[in-house]
Write a protein that holds these residues in place. Structure first.
Motif, PDB file in Angstrom:
ATOM      1  N   TYR A   1       0.856  -1.179   0.000  1.00  0.00           N
ATOM      2  CA  TYR A   1       0.000   0.000   0.000  1.00  0.00           C
ATOM      3  C   TYR A   1       0.894   1.230   0.000  1.00  0.00           C
ATOM      4  CZ  TYR A   1      -3.419   3.514   1.437  1.00  0.00           C
ATOM      5  OH  TYR A   1      -4.220   4.628   1.488  1.00  0.00           O
ATOM      6  N   ALA A   2       0.519   2.230  -0.756  1.00  0.00           N
ATOM      7  CA  ALA A   2       1.264   3.490  -0.791  1.00  0.00           C
ATOM      8  C   ALA A   2       0.276   4.636  -0.848  1.00  0.00           C
ATOM      9  CB  ALA A   2       2.208   3.543  -1.991  1.00  0.00           C
ATOM     10  N   SER A   3       0.625   5.744  -0.210  1.00  0.00           N
ATOM     11  CA  SER A   3      -0.279   6.883  -0.169  1.00  0.00           C
ATOM     12  C   SER A   3       0.483   8.130   0.234  1.00  0.00           C
ATOM     13  CB  SER A   3      -1.404   6.636   0.850  1.00  0.00           C
ATOM     14  OG  SER A   3      -2.221   7.784   1.018  1.00  0.00           O
ATOM     15  N   MET A   4      -0.023   9.267  -0.190  1.00  0.00           N
ATOM     16  CA  MET A   4       0.445  10.523   0.364  1.00  0.00           C
ATOM     17  C   MET A   4      -0.054  10.602   1.796  1.00  0.00           C
ATOM     18  SD  MET A   4       0.045  14.295  -1.396  1.00  0.00           S
ATOM     19  CE  MET A   4      -1.663  14.567  -0.899  1.00  0.00           C
ATOM     20  N   SER A   5       0.753  11.167   2.685  1.00  0.00           N
ATOM     21  CA  SER A   5       0.341  11.326   4.072  1.00  0.00           C
ATOM     22  C   SER A   5      -0.254  12.708   4.280  1.00  0.00           C
ATOM     23  CB  SER A   5       1.518  11.136   5.025  1.00  0.00           C
ATOM     24  OG  SER A   5       1.088  11.228   6.374  1.00  0.00           O
ATOM     25  N   GLY A   6      -1.442  12.752   4.868  1.00  0.00           N
ATOM     26  CA  GLY A   6      -2.085  14.037   5.129  1.00  0.00           C
ATOM     27  C   GLY A   6      -2.232  14.847   3.861  1.00  0.00           C
ATOM     28  N   SER A   7      -1.873  16.122   3.941  1.00  0.00           N
ATOM     29  CA  SER A   7      -1.949  17.005   2.775  1.00  0.00           C
ATOM     30  C   SER A   7      -0.637  17.038   1.999  1.00  0.00           C
ATOM     31  CB  SER A   7      -2.336  18.420   3.228  1.00  0.00           C
ATOM     32  OG  SER A   7      -1.436  18.914   4.197  1.00  0.00           O
ATOM     33  N   GLY A   8       0.250  16.076   2.288  1.00  0.00           N
ATOM     34  CA  GLY A   8       1.513  15.980   1.554  1.00  0.00           C
ATOM     35  C   GLY A   8       2.547  16.958   2.077  1.00  0.00           C
ATOM     36  N   ALA A   9       3.735  16.893   1.500  1.00  0.00           N
ATOM     37  CA  ALA A   9       4.075  16.250   0.252  1.00  0.00           C
ATOM     38  C   ALA A   9       4.682  14.853   0.404  1.00  0.00           C
ATOM     39  CB  ALA A   9       5.084  17.137  -0.490  1.00  0.00           C
ATOM     40  N   SER A  10       4.814  14.348   1.634  1.00  0.00           N
ATOM     41  CA  SER A  10       5.454  13.048   1.806  1.00  0.00           C
ATOM     42  C   SER A  10       4.525  11.929   1.337  1.00  0.00           C
ATOM     43  CB  SER A  10       5.839  12.831   3.268  1.00  0.00           C
ATOM     44  OG  SER A  10       4.688  12.652   4.070  1.00  0.00           O
ATOM     45  N   VAL A  11       5.158  10.830   0.918  1.00  0.00           N
ATOM     46  CA  VAL A  11       4.445   9.632   0.480  1.00  0.00           C
ATOM     47  C   VAL A  11       5.070   8.450   1.212  1.00  0.00           C
ATOM     48  CG1 VAL A  11       3.765   8.213  -1.490  1.00  0.00           C
ATOM     49  CG2 VAL A  11       4.087  10.679  -1.794  1.00  0.00           C
ATOM     50  N   PHE A  12       4.237   7.557   1.717  1.00  0.00           N
ATOM     51  CA  PHE A  12       4.771   6.378   2.405  1.00  0.00           C
ATOM     52  C   PHE A  12       4.368   5.111   1.678  1.00  0.00           C
ATOM     53  CE2 PHE A  12       0.588   7.006   4.290  1.00  0.00           C
ATOM     54  CZ  PHE A  12       0.076   5.723   4.379  1.00  0.00           C
ATOM     55  N   GLY A  13       5.180   4.094   1.859  1.00  0.00           N
ATOM     56  CA  GLY A  13       4.876   2.773   1.334  1.00  0.00           C
ATOM     57  C   GLY A  13       4.991   1.751   2.444  1.00  0.00           C
ATOM     58  N   ILE A  14       4.094   0.776   2.444  1.00  0.00           N
ATOM     59  CA  ILE A  14       4.138  -0.315   3.415  1.00  0.00           C
ATOM     60  C   ILE A  14       4.583  -1.574   2.672  1.00  0.00           C
ATOM     61  CG2 ILE A  14       2.806  -1.686   5.054  1.00  0.00           C
ATOM     62  CD1 ILE A  14       0.905   0.689   5.358  1.00  0.00           C
ATOM     63  N   PHE A  15       5.694  -2.154   3.125  1.00  0.00           N
ATOM     64  CA  PHE A  15       6.320  -3.280   2.437  1.00  0.00           C
ATOM     65  C   PHE A  15       6.408  -4.490   3.367  1.00  0.00           C
ATOM     66  CE2 PHE A  15       7.845   0.523   0.372  1.00  0.00           C
ATOM     67  CZ  PHE A  15       7.952   0.208  -0.978  1.00  0.00           C
ATOM     68  N   ASP A  16       6.367  -5.676   2.766  1.00  0.00           N
ATOM     69  CA  ASP A  16       6.592  -6.880   3.566  1.00  0.00           C
ATOM     70  C   ASP A  16       8.041  -7.341   3.496  1.00  0.00           C
ATOM     71  OD1 ASP A  16       6.602  -7.840   0.980  1.00  0.00           O
ATOM     72  OD2 ASP A  16       4.873  -9.172   1.233  1.00  0.00           O
ATOM     73  N   LYS A  17       8.862  -6.653   2.706  1.00  0.00           N
ATOM     74  CA  LYS A  17      10.303  -6.885   2.686  1.00  0.00           C
ATOM     75  C   LYS A  17      10.988  -5.620   2.212  1.00  0.00           C
ATOM     76  CE  LYS A  17      10.062  -9.037  -1.917  1.00  0.00           C
ATOM     77  NZ  LYS A  17      10.356 -10.264  -2.702  1.00  0.00           N
ATOM     78  N   THR A  18      12.256  -5.482   2.534  1.00  0.00           N
ATOM     79  CA  THR A  18      12.987  -4.267   2.206  1.00  0.00           C
ATOM     80  C   THR A  18      13.137  -4.123   0.692  1.00  0.00           C
ATOM     81  OG1 THR A  18      14.211  -4.392   4.281  1.00  0.00           O
ATOM     82  CG2 THR A  18      15.110  -2.955   2.565  1.00  0.00           C
ATOM     83  N   PRO A  19      12.667  -3.032   0.112  1.00  0.00           N
ATOM     84  CA  PRO A  19      12.758  -2.836  -1.337  1.00  0.00           C
ATOM     85  C   PRO A  19      14.047  -2.129  -1.743  1.00  0.00           C
ATOM     86  CG  PRO A  19      11.495  -1.071  -0.394  1.00  0.00           C
ATOM     87  CD  PRO A  19      11.906  -1.942   0.769  1.00  0.00           C
ATOM     88  N   ASP A  20      14.299  -2.120  -3.030  1.00  0.00           N
ATOM     89  CA  ASP A  20      15.398  -1.326  -3.592  1.00  0.00           C
ATOM     90  C   ASP A  20      14.815   0.006  -4.054  1.00  0.00           C
ATOM     91  OD1 ASP A  20      17.535  -0.192  -4.875  1.00  0.00           O
ATOM     92  OD2 ASP A  20      17.633  -1.667  -6.507  1.00  0.00           O
TER      93      ASP A  20
END
Length: 265
Positions: free
Chosen positions: A234-253
């Motif tokens: 799942y990925a989404s902008m947090s609040g009114s931005g500008a940050s974006v977070f991603g939820i991962f089940d393993k460490t991505p590149d």
């Protein structure tokens, strides 16, 4: 004494309607994350505030920690203190950093000077400083509603996942974000949707600010797309931005994102 105010993310954000007082009724899930500032108070001869780390825009006297001191001073016999804030949580990011600083300041003052305030008393003071300030007093996942200052606890534990936050070189003001949003009633509340599997959230949980913000700032939309391409559940902008977070089940590149953005693991 030193404390370490943490950030929060918004999992979903529905803007429901505009109120008669000019604010908006909304619903969202506040979830604390491990990105932190450092806040120190020391008894001094006079009240003062200084900061290090990220530059804090605006006038010093408008800082929420100072406002928190003056608010408490009305009801308690507080000595002057020297406040030092080391700013690490990105500003204009939708992470509630300033609100967290204010709430943790109230908690620190309460502890340091043995004021004996309960959580509910501290929440009362925090609400006067900002809609989401009160969340950081108890600092646990909640369903937030009305203007974002009324809470119901939610049983949400994402500790088995890795939450990665990306901050592009963009600043989004709350005024800009609300100017572009179109309020609408929700068909199904986040209070129910949050209990769906994380891998299903992208089908149901949205942030209403993204439509206009992504249109005006395509680089933020690009960050969200890159997080999904890297395997985010799942990925989404947090609040009114500008940050974006991603939820991962393993460490991505995410080396491709690190070139132009701040990435917090």
């Amino acid at each position: 004494m030193i404390t370490f105010p943490n950030a929060k993310i918004n999992i979903g954000l529905n803007i429901i309607n505009r109120r008669d007082d000019g604010y908006h009724n909304l619903e969202t899930i506040f979830y604390p994350v491990n990105i932190k500032d450092a806040l120190e108070i020391v008894v001094a001869d006079e009240l003062s505030f200084q900061s290090s780390g990220l530059e804090i825009p605006g006038r010093i006297e408008d800082n929420l920690c100072l406002k928190g001191y003056h608010l408490l001073k009305k009801d308690f016999d507080l000595p002057p203190v020297k406040i030092h804030l080391h700013k690490h949580i990105p500003i204009g990011a939708g992470l509630g950093g300033g609100s967290s600083d204010a709430a943790f300041f109230i908690r620190l003052i309460n502890q340091n000077f043995n004021l004996g305030m309960t959580d509910m008393q501290m929440i009362g003071y925090a609400r006067k400083l900002g809609a989401d300030c009160a969340f950081f007093i108890q600092n646990k996942p909640v369903f937030a509603f009305e203007i974002g200052d009324e809470f119901e606890p939610v049983k949400l534990d994402l500790s088995k996942y890795q939450i990665i936050l990306v901050m592009p070189p963009v600043h989004i003001s709350s005024a800009e974000a609300f100017r572009g949003v179109k309020p609408s009633p929700v068909k199904e509340s986040l209070m129910d949707l949050i209990y769906e599997p994380v891998s299903e959230w992208k089908k149901y949980i949205k942030n209403d600010f993204e439509i206009s913000i992504f249109k005006d700032h395509p680089e933020i939309r690009g960050v969200k797309a890159a997080l999904y391409e890297a395997g985010a559940l799942y990925a989404s902008m947090s609040g009114s931005g500008a940050s974006v977070f991603g939820i991962f089940d393993k460490t991505p590149d995410l080396s491709g994102l690190e070139e132009d953005n701040q990435v917090f693991y």
